[in-house]
Design a protein around this motif. Structure first.
Motif, short mmCIF file in Angstrom:
data_model
loop_
_atom_site.label_atom_id
_atom_site.label_comp_id
_atom_site.label_asym_id
_atom_site.label_seq_id
_atom_site.Cartn_x
_atom_site.Cartn_y
_atom_site.Cartn_z
N LEU A 72 -21.81 2.86 71.45
CA LEU A 72 -21.26 3.00 70.10
C LEU A 72 -19.90 3.71 70.13
CD1 LEU A 72 -21.61 2.83 67.01
CD2 LEU A 72 -22.86 4.98 67.13
N GLU A 73 -19.79 4.78 70.90
CA GLU A 73 -18.55 5.57 70.91
C GLU A 73 -17.40 4.81 71.56
OE1 GLU A 73 -18.89 9.55 72.25
OE2 GLU A 73 -20.51 10.07 70.86
N PHE A 74 -17.69 3.89 72.47
CA PHE A 74 -16.62 3.11 73.10
C PHE A 74 -15.81 2.32 72.07
CE2 PHE A 74 -18.93 3.05 77.39
CZ PHE A 74 -18.07 4.01 77.92
N GLN A 75 -16.44 1.99 70.94
CA GLN A 75 -15.77 1.14 69.96
C GLN A 75 -14.58 1.81 69.29
OE1 GLN A 75 -18.34 -1.37 67.41
NE2 GLN A 75 -20.06 -0.58 68.61
N PHE A 76 -14.54 3.14 69.31
CA PHE A 76 -13.38 3.82 68.74
C PHE A 76 -12.11 3.51 69.53
CE2 PHE A 76 -16.83 6.67 67.21
CZ PHE A 76 -16.62 6.46 65.86
N GLY A 77 -12.28 3.21 70.82
CA GLY A 77 -11.14 2.83 71.64
C GLY A 77 -10.88 1.35 71.65
N GLY A 92 -11.56 13.35 67.85
CA GLY A 92 -11.90 13.39 69.27
C GLY A 92 -12.35 14.76 69.73
N SER A 93 -11.77 15.82 69.16
CA SER A 93 -12.15 17.17 69.59
C SER A 93 -13.60 17.48 69.22
CB SER A 93 -11.21 18.21 68.95
OG SER A 93 -11.35 18.22 67.54
N VAL A 97 -16.71 18.22 71.98
CA VAL A 97 -17.60 19.39 71.99
C VAL A 97 -19.06 18.93 72.06
CG1 VAL A 97 -18.41 21.38 70.67
CG2 VAL A 97 -15.97 20.85 70.74
N GLU A 98 -19.39 17.90 71.28
CA GLU A 98 -20.76 17.38 71.29
C GLU A 98 -21.16 16.90 72.68
OE1 GLU A 98 -23.80 14.42 71.49
OE2 GLU A 98 -21.67 13.89 71.56
N ALA A 99 -20.25 16.18 73.34
CA ALA A 99 -20.58 15.60 74.64
C ALA A 99 -20.67 16.66 75.74
CB ALA A 99 -19.55 14.54 75.01
N THR A 100 -19.72 17.60 75.75
CA THR A 100 -19.65 18.56 76.85
C THR A 100 -20.62 19.73 76.71
OG1 THR A 100 -17.82 19.70 75.74
CG2 THR A 100 -17.24 18.03 77.36
#
Length: 437
Positions: A72-77, A92-93, A97-100
């Motif tokens: 799902l997140e790939f679609q932003f790119g 993106g920030s 934070v959510e991912a890291t």
């Protein structure tokens, strides 16, 4: 179909499919943690068996949710690169934070929980699932803060033709986003409660492991009832925030076409007619009802849809019907819970109720889908409310590229959905491991 429509359909499909897994993860993780805590405190084997049975279903749901979230997140790119370029400094920030932080925390401790039954002490093992549950909900906070910023952009400054982060504290304290989070978090417990009740009902109908599934049912019942009340109360508060910050969405939710200067009525039965900018049906109106619900005053003015140009109005029919569906199901849930509470001591003697609860497993999911349809469709034509329109956010790519990815993702998600249903049904029907001799 053009690139914009295909990209919209692809993102909507991916988002709605991913959201099958999210609320159950958020709610069930907490309930499994409570079950294991009860085992640690009482040393009763039944709570250990409950932890392992419901925990297995939680893990299946969690793992498949991760796969769909990454794509799902790939679609932003790929599909929304202009959006990412315009607001990536802020959006993106929050996702970073959510991912890291949250994602790696929950993934690490979930592994410790899955493989640590014989390696960790009972207390440390219970701590592991609590960390997974808390981190999962923290993950949801950051994602919804990102979405909440799109709904109500704050803490930014325009520089060099793009939005740049100006005040991080203002972004993470966005009241609109926190309203969204609590509405979803409370709804997640309703999903988990009905999931547990539905599967327990399946076994109680067959008089299988009656004590085990009676206890499970009652835990799901208590969670579902408490949070079905909370989600309704908090939803009312959030709708009032919508009335102030997204008045066009409120008008679409209620299919209000003409501005009411001295109190807007609320109709119990309405049918929008977008083409003619009116309602085909308006039945049982409550004078000033909408004004009171939105602004706590029967005389408060409420803007109608005609205040905005047609190209800046949300799709009315979808927003209106989704809102009605969400509210209708939200009203049904506490009623089903009350019925269950009245019959809690004789559940096995109420096959009609048990069948209804088994068939009700999908209903909280549908209610949450409808709620997100209100949030996202009702925000249109803006991808960032009042700042950037969705038409300006799509990537400059060929229609054939989006069509290919749409077909590929639909195929992938269909396979993943089939795997989810197969595995959950298989282990849910199987039931818990037998009691130790």
């Amino acid at each position: 179909m053009d690139v914009l429509m295909l990209s919209r359909l692809q993102f909507a499909m991916a988002t709605m499919f991913h959201f099958i897994f999210v609320p159950l993860t958020l709610g069930l993780s907490i309930l499994v943690a409570i079950m294991e805590t009860m085992y640690v405190r009482t040393k009763k084997d039944i709570y250990l068996r409950m932890t392992k049975f419901w925990g297995k279903l939680f893990v299946i749901n969690f793992v498949l949710g991760i796969v769909t979230g990454i794509t799902l997140e790939f679609q932003f790119g790929t599909n929304w690169s202009r959006y990412s370029e315009y607001v990536g400094d802020i959006f993106g920030s929050l996702l970073a934070v959510e991912a890291t932080v949250a994602f790696f925390l929950e993934s690490t401790f979930l592994a410790a929980w899955i493989f640590g039954w014989k390696k960790l002490s009972p207390k440390m093992h219970a701590v592991s699932i609590w960390i997974v549950a808390i981190a999962s909900n923290i993950s949801a906070i950051w994602i919804i803060l990102a979405n909440g910023w799109m709904q109500n952009p704050v803490g930014y400054a325009m520089r060099n033709g793009r939005a740049e982060l100006e005040n991080f504290t203002e972004v993470i304290s966005n009241s609109f986003a926190w309203g969204q989070f609590f509405h979803n978090a409370f709804g997640a417990f309703v999903v988990a409660g009905f999931f547990i009740m539905g599967i327990s009902a399946y076994h109680l109908l067959r008089k299988n492991e009656v004590e085990f599934f009676n206890k499970s049912f009652k835990m799901g019942l208590i969670a579902a009832f408490i949070f079905s009340i909370l989600v309704a109360a908090q939803g009312h508060n959030h709708a009032q925030d919508v009335a102030v910050k997204q008045p066009a969405k409120l008008a679409a939710m209620e299919s209000l076409w003409d501005t009411a200067e001295h109190g807007a009525p609320m109709y119990l039965l309405t049918m929008p007619d977008e083409k003619n900018e009116t309602n085909k049906i308006e039945f049982l109106g409550i004078p000033g009802g909408l004004s009171f619900l939105a602004f706590n005053s029967f005389d408060a003015p409420v803007k109608g849809l005609k205040e905005w140009p047609k190209e800046e109005r949300p799709p009315v029919t979808v927003t209106f019907l989704s809102f009605r569906l969400m509210v209708g199901l939200g009203t049904l849930f506490p009623l089903l819970c009350i019925w269950g509470w009245v019959n809690r001591k004789k559940l096995v003697d109420n096959p009609l109720y048990l069948r209804i609860m088994l068939l009700s497993i999908p209903l909280p999911y549908i209610a949450m889908w409808a709620g997100w349809a209100v949030a996202e469709v009702g925000r249109q034509p803006w991808i960032v409310y009042g700042m950037m329109k969705t038409t300006d956010a799509v990537s400059p790519i060929a229609t054939s590229q989006v069509a290919f990815s749409f077909i590929a993702l639909t195929t992938l998600y269909t396979l993943l959905g089939a795997a989810e249903l197969f595995l959950l049904a298989k282990f849910a029907r199987k039931g818990p491991e037998p009691e130790k001799a």
